[in-house]
Design a protein around this motif. Sequence first.
Motif, PDB file in Angstrom:
ATOM      1  N   UNK A 117     -40.902 -47.691  -4.628  1.00 17.60           N
ATOM      2  CA  UNK A 117     -40.101 -48.425  -5.626  1.00 17.60           C
ATOM      3  C   UNK A 117     -40.966 -48.698  -6.854  1.00 17.60           C
ATOM      4  N   UNK A 118     -42.202 -49.147  -6.618  1.00 14.41           N
ATOM      5  CA  UNK A 118     -43.122 -49.402  -7.731  1.00 14.41           C
ATOM      6  C   UNK A 118     -43.356 -48.132  -8.546  1.00 14.41           C
ATOM      7  N   UNK A 119     -43.518 -47.016  -7.839  1.00 10.84           N
ATOM      8  CA  UNK A 119     -43.765 -45.746  -8.531  1.00 10.84           C
ATOM      9  C   UNK A 119     -42.596 -45.394  -9.454  1.00 10.84           C
ATOM     10  N   UNK A 120     -41.379 -45.656  -8.995  1.00 10.89           N
ATOM     11  CA  UNK A 120     -40.196 -45.347  -9.800  1.00 10.89           C
ATOM     12  C   UNK A 120     -40.193 -46.122 -11.115  1.00 10.89           C
ATOM     13  N   UNK A 121     -40.833 -47.289 -11.126  1.00 14.31           N
ATOM     14  CA  UNK A 121     -40.911 -48.106 -12.336  1.00 14.31           C
ATOM     15  C   UNK A 121     -41.624 -47.392 -13.479  1.00 14.31           C
ATOM     16  N   UNK A 122     -42.438 -46.400 -13.145  1.00 15.43           N
ATOM     17  CA  UNK A 122     -43.196 -45.699 -14.186  1.00 15.43           C
ATOM     18  C   UNK A 122     -42.355 -44.620 -14.869  1.00 15.43           C
ATOM     19  N   UNK A 123     -41.101 -44.480 -14.457  1.00 12.08           N
ATOM     20  CA  UNK A 123     -40.219 -43.505 -15.103  1.00 12.08           C
ATOM     21  C   UNK A 123     -40.602 -42.083 -14.763  1.00 12.08           C
ATOM     22  N   UNK A 124     -40.650 -41.218 -15.779  1.00 15.28           N
ATOM     23  CA  UNK A 124     -40.924 -39.802 -15.529  1.00 15.28           C
ATOM     24  C   UNK A 124     -42.301 -39.559 -14.925  1.00 15.28           C
ATOM     25  N   UNK A 125     -43.230 -40.473 -15.155  1.00 20.98           N
ATOM     26  CA  UNK A 125     -44.569 -40.329 -14.570  1.00 20.98           C
ATOM     27  C   UNK A 125     -44.521 -40.411 -13.052  1.00 20.98           C
ATOM     28  N   UNK A 126     -43.441 -41.001 -12.514  1.00 23.52           N
ATOM     29  CA  UNK A 126     -43.307 -41.157 -11.059  1.00 23.52           C
ATOM     30  C   UNK A 126     -43.319 -39.819 -10.339  1.00 23.52           C
ATOM     31  N   UNK A 127     -42.795 -38.795 -10.989  1.00 25.42           N
ATOM     32  CA  UNK A 127     -42.726 -37.481 -10.333  1.00 25.42           C
ATOM     33  C   UNK A 127     -44.110 -36.999  -9.926  1.00 25.42           C
ATOM     34  N   UNK A 128     -45.062 -37.126 -10.859  1.00 21.65           N
ATOM     35  CA  UNK A 128     -46.422 -36.677 -10.554  1.00 21.65           C
ATOM     36  C   UNK A 128     -47.119 -37.619  -9.580  1.00 21.65           C
ATOM     37  N   UNK A 129     -46.890 -38.924  -9.770  1.00 20.48           N
ATOM     38  CA  UNK A 129     -47.527 -39.900  -8.885  1.00 20.48           C
ATOM     39  C   UNK A 129     -47.077 -39.693  -7.438  1.00 20.48           C
ATOM     40  N   UNK A 130     -45.767 -39.509  -7.258  1.00 17.43           N
ATOM     41  CA  UNK A 130     -45.226 -39.338  -5.903  1.00 17.43           C
ATOM     42  C   UNK A 130     -45.561 -37.958  -5.349  1.00 17.43           C
ATOM     43  N   UNK A 131     -45.594 -36.963  -6.231  1.00 11.56           N
ATOM     44  CA  UNK A 131     -45.942 -35.601  -5.792  1.00 11.56           C
ATOM     45  C   UNK A 131     -47.344 -35.567  -5.204  1.00 11.56           C
ATOM     46  N   UNK A 132     -48.253 -36.347  -5.825  1.00 12.99           N
ATOM     47  CA  UNK A 132     -49.618 -36.404  -5.311  1.00 12.99           C
ATOM     48  C   UNK A 132     -49.668 -36.978  -3.889  1.00 12.99           C
ATOM     49  N   UNK A 133     -48.604 -37.684  -3.515  1.00 11.59           N
ATOM     50  CA  UNK A 133     -48.527 -38.244  -2.162  1.00 11.59           C
ATOM     51  C   UNK A 133     -47.886 -37.255  -1.192  1.00 11.59           C
ATOM     52  N   UNK A 134     -47.576 -36.053  -1.710  1.00  7.38           N
ATOM     53  CA  UNK A 134     -46.984 -35.020  -0.868  1.00  7.38           C
ATOM     54  C   UNK A 134     -45.476 -35.062  -0.815  1.00  7.38           C
ATOM     55  N   UNK A 135     -44.868 -35.808  -1.739  1.00  7.65           N
ATOM     56  CA  UNK A 135     -43.411 -35.932  -1.770  1.00  7.65           C
ATOM     57  C   UNK A 135     -42.898 -35.353  -3.082  1.00  7.65           C
ATOM     58  N   UNK A 136     -41.900 -34.496  -2.987  1.00  8.06           N
ATOM     59  CA  UNK A 136     -41.313 -33.895  -4.180  1.00  8.06           C
ATOM     60  C   UNK A 136     -39.980 -34.566  -4.454  1.00  8.06           C
TER      61      UNK A 136
END
Length: 208
Positions: free
Chosen positions: A114-133
């Motif tokens: 949820x926190x990651x989603x707060x970053x907007x489009x940057x969330x895609x890369x942040x979450x991708x680094x966690x192995x989630x697309x």
Amino acid sequence: MSNELSESKIMQALDWAYDKAINGVSGLDSASELADSYMKKNSSPADMANSLIRWQNTKAGTSGFLTGLGGIITMPVTIPANIASVMYVQIRMIAAIAHIGGHDIKDDRVKTLVYACLTGNAAKDIIKDAGIVIGTKLTTNAIKNISGKTLIEINKKVGFRLFTKFGEKGVINLGKAVPLVGGIIGGSMDSIATNTIGNIARDTFITN
């Protein structure tokens, strides 16, 4: 050193806002209650989320709604009230979308996403680094497989992104809480940014 302190304060504020969003505050629905009001409608989870995002943009961005948050802006962290209230409103929206998607919003791993989603489009890369697309089905098992170390890394990136975001606007440097005036807060609620965050949350927690 000061940056680290500010990022730490932002993470404290996020935890504060998440607690209020999940457990509810007087006069305002909790995230799950907000989600449940949309889940009563006979539509797909994605459609429910889209309806909630539209409501968020048209209703929750108004100064009247945000001024009504005055009662909850009593937080132990030194962060401007306008930032705190925007965090609360957006976190409640994201958590409600996660709840619509069938996720346990009291799970720390869901909270971090949820926190990651707060970053907007940057969330895609942040979450991708966690192995989630983003955009693929985020199963409960996939979330359970996120390690504690990965959660810490995601939170660090989120704290840095949000510190940069608020720092650019100059509001993070005010040093003291801004009076909770509708005009000030209303100006902070960027409907375009909120819409982007809502769409990221939908694509993260709900499969179209």
